[in-house]
Scaffold this active site. Structure first.
Site, PDB file in Angstrom:
ATOM      1  N   GLY A  94      -2.631 -25.776 -73.382  1.00 34.54           N
ATOM      2  CA  GLY A  94      -1.254 -25.867 -72.901  1.00 34.54           C
ATOM      3  C   GLY A  94      -1.167 -26.268 -71.443  1.00 34.54           C
ATOM      4  NE  ARG A  95      -3.299 -21.632 -68.016  1.00 32.53           N
ATOM      5  CZ  ARG A  95      -3.441 -20.613 -67.197  1.00 32.53           C
ATOM      6  NH1 ARG A  95      -2.909 -20.670 -65.994  1.00 32.53           N
ATOM      7  NH2 ARG A  95      -4.103 -19.549 -67.553  1.00 32.53           N
ATOM      8  NE  ARG A 178     -13.102 -23.731 -68.725  1.00 27.72           N
ATOM      9  CZ  ARG A 178     -12.249 -22.934 -69.360  1.00 27.72           C
ATOM     10  NH1 ARG A 178     -11.969 -21.730 -68.885  1.00 27.72           N
ATOM     11  NH2 ARG A 178     -11.637 -23.339 -70.447  1.00 27.72           N
ATOM     12  CG  ASP A 254      -7.474 -18.484 -78.085  1.00 30.19           C
ATOM     13  OD1 ASP A 254      -7.345 -17.383 -78.665  1.00 30.19           O
ATOM     14  OD2 ASP A 254      -6.972 -18.715 -76.979  1.00 30.19           O
TER      15      ASP A 254
HETATM   16  P1  AMP Z   1      -5.491 -17.964 -72.466  1.00 30.42           P
HETATM   17  O1  AMP Z   1      -4.900 -16.603 -72.511  1.00 30.42           O
HETATM   18  O2  AMP Z   1      -5.727 -18.497 -71.075  1.00 30.42           O
HETATM   19  O3  AMP Z   1      -6.729 -18.071 -73.307  1.00 30.42           O
HETATM   20  O4  AMP Z   1      -4.412 -18.949 -73.078  1.00 30.42           O
HETATM   21  C1  AMP Z   1      -3.902 -18.795 -74.373  1.00 30.42           C
HETATM   22  C2  AMP Z   1      -3.032 -19.980 -74.726  1.00 30.42           C
HETATM   23  O5  AMP Z   1      -1.885 -20.050 -73.883  1.00 30.42           O
HETATM   24  C3  AMP Z   1      -3.698 -21.337 -74.589  1.00 30.42           C
HETATM   25  O6  AMP Z   1      -3.187 -22.154 -75.605  1.00 30.42           O
HETATM   26  C4  AMP Z   1      -3.256 -21.800 -73.227  1.00 30.42           C
HETATM   27  O7  AMP Z   1      -3.317 -23.192 -73.087  1.00 30.42           O
HETATM   28  C5  AMP Z   1      -1.823 -21.284 -73.192  1.00 30.42           C
HETATM   29  N1  AMP Z   1      -1.333 -21.057 -71.815  1.00 30.42           N
HETATM   30  C6  AMP Z   1      -1.663 -20.044 -70.988  1.00 30.42           C
HETATM   31  N2  AMP Z   1      -0.989 -20.142 -69.816  1.00 30.42           N
HETATM   32  C7  AMP Z   1      -0.204 -21.246 -69.909  1.00 30.42           C
HETATM   33  C8  AMP Z   1       0.732 -21.888 -69.035  1.00 30.42           C
HETATM   34  N3  AMP Z   1       1.019 -21.408 -67.818  1.00 30.42           N
HETATM   35  N4  AMP Z   1       1.339 -23.015 -69.489  1.00 30.42           N
HETATM   36  C9  AMP Z   1       1.084 -23.512 -70.709  1.00 30.42           C
HETATM   37  N5  AMP Z   1       0.226 -22.951 -71.574  1.00 30.42           N
HETATM   38  C10 AMP Z   1      -0.423 -21.827 -71.187  1.00 30.42           C
HETATM   39 MG    MG Z   2      -8.052 -19.347 -73.651  1.00 27.02          MG
END
Ligand code: AMP
Ligand code: MG
Length: 491
Positions: A94-95, A178, A254
């Protein structure tokens, strides 16, 4: 910069080429005022990248995804995942973006990936951004893990974007660059399986075999062999976490790699006082990802991987289940063997042949030590470091840390009989870990623009076993007013 300098950066697009269904071509958001906060020159060297170039205006833009080397196509990766036990059929980057792959000086292919590079089609309600504190945390903790010898994604750079980002308050934006041996996740297989595109699922597995477990290709059933290898590397990885007191915090499917590298440092922490129930993540209300649960959760995630891969094991579903269950069944033994072997090394005991009385006595010593540690608030890292003094004849520092003195004295006597090797202990028990109160202090200062505490802490944790005079402050636990530590997912 000169064309010659740029020509040193060549990005492949192997993932995007071989698995186009999982790759959405996308561009990073332009950063208004980029400022390089930290660059990993050693890692740049390993990747064959010119650090001088990466520090240049164009190099920094490359680290942000704003300068795309000719011929490369950044992509957002699609994946699914179980988050806190609940299934999301579509998560994805998502980012984040995969810029492409580079072949390092060791000949290994590695992903160059961005976190915080702006919204993608997978962003849902998110803003696509990341902020300085959490990106520096990932940089610091991933590099500390690597220095501890624990498989991990690496961090090449953090660049501040110059854009304020809305969280609870306005915070400075940043992008983390990364490096990973790949970004294939359990969730990648869950996504491929959900598409019901068997060809895609097979290509994904072939890609994983080729990149991570090429020997599996020779097995009678390569896909079952791949699964078995992932089970074994994850058992080993989680045992390594447990041995250093690391709590990942968000072990969603994930966030679990196929390569066996630790990935996605969000609300992670190192345990101070030994406490199996320790939870640090503010969003982990039920304690699902508590310290002691990590092996169980890893096994649970691997069961989800098995489900996703099932049609690859055998066309006949009935026939596929039994070997999958058998392969998954190896996890407990592999985990427990890795953990016991690691604990014995932490106690300076060299491996005695299985079945001997020495081996049995060593296992009993491990069990009774865990009971002693559970008994009172004992700083996990410092205790093992102090225990090597006991191996050298000075019991006082370790003894002063436990409540049950009689229990400790009896334990030490039995342990001494096995002739623990103090030098071995000092090679596996870190003196320096990224302690939570020091990490918070460093990130708070960095957010205000002062990078000195971060830079110093990074230097310290980069050589975790090498105790140096003047760094006593970094070996100590938090003072009591630091309180109960939590990291927040507002990343
Ligand atoms: P994470 O908890 O970092 O593993 O992220 C879980 C999911 O949420 C993944 O699909 C990320 O890409 C999405 N995500 C987390 N933070 C953001 C953000 N600020 N904007 C868009 N997507 C996000
Ligand atoms: Mg993640």
């Amino acid at each position: 910069m000169t064309a010659a300098a740029e020509s040193t950066v060549t990005l492949d697009g192997r993932f995007a080429r071989e698995l186009s269904e999982l790759a959405v071509p996308w561009q990073a958001e332009e950063a208004p005022q980029p400022k390089l906060l930290v660059l990993n020159e050693e890692l740049a060297g390993e990747l064959g990248l010119d650090a001088e170039y990466l520090r240049s205006t164009e190099g920094v833009r490359l680290l942000l995804g704003n300068h795309v080397p000719e011929g490369s196509t950044p992509v957002a990766q699609a994946y699914a995942g179980h988050q806190f036990g609940g299934y999301s059929p579509l998560l994805g980057d998502g980012r984040a973006l995969l810029l492409g792959e580079v072949t390092g000086t060791d000949g290994r292919l590695r992903d160059i990936h961005l976190k915080g590079s702006g919204r993608t089609p997978f962003a849902r309600a998110g803003d696509g951004r990341a902020v300085v504190g959490p990106m520096l945390r990932e940089y610091l903790v991933s590099e500390a893990m690597h220095a501890l010898g624990i498989p991990s994604t690496r961090s090449l750079a953090v660049v501040a974007t110059g854009r304020p980002v809305r969280r609870d308050t306005m915070l400075p934006g940043a992008v983390l660059t990364r490096v990973a041996s790949s970004h294939l996740r359990v969730g990648s297989f869950q996504y491929a399986r959900a598409t019901e595109n068997m060809d895609l699922l097979r290509r994904l597995a072939d890609h994983a075999i080729s990149r991570h477990y090429p020997e599996a290709a020779q097995a009678d059933n390569p896909y079952l062999a791949l699964f078995g290898r992932v089970v074994a590397t994850q058992a080993e990885l989680v045992a390594r976490w447990m041995l250093v007191g690391f709590i990942h915090g968000v072990m969603n499917t994930d966030n679990m790699t196929i390569s066996g590298e630790t990935i996605d440092y969000g609300p992670c922490a190192f345990m101070d006082a030994f406490n199996p129930a320790a939870v640090f993540s503010s969003i982990d209300v039920g304690g699902r990802y508590a310290y002691a649960n990590q092996p169980v959760i890893a096994e649970w995630n691997l069961a989800r991987l098995a489900e996703a891969m099932l049609p690859l094991f055998n066309e006949d579903q009935e026939q596929a289940v039994a070997p999958a269950v058998e392969a998954l069944g190896m996890f407990r033994r592999q985990y427990s063997d890795a953990w016991f072997a690691g604990m014995k090394t932490k106690l300076g005991l060299t491996e005695a042949p299985a079945g001997t009385t020495e081996a049995e006595e060593a296992s009993e010593l491990v069990d009774s030590l865990v009971a002693l540690l559970k008994d009172g608030p004992v700083d996990y890292t410092l205790f093992f470091r102090n225990l090597s003094h006991a191996a050298r004849g000075n019991n006082r520092p370790a003894r002063g840390m436990v409540l049950d003195l009689a229990g400790f004295d009896a334990w030490v006597e039995r342990w001494h009989d096995l002739k623990p090797d103090a030098d071995l202990m000092d090679r596996v028990n870190p003196a320096y870990i990224p302690r939570n109160h020091l990490v918070e202090e460093a990130l708070a200062a960095a957010t205000e623009g002062d990078l000195d505490p971060f830079t110093r802490l990074l230097e310290v944790v980069r050589a975790p076993f090498d105790e140096r005079p003047g760094l006593e402050r970094y070996t100590e636990g938090a003072s009591e007013d630091f309180g109960s530590y939590q990291t927040f997912c507002g990343t």
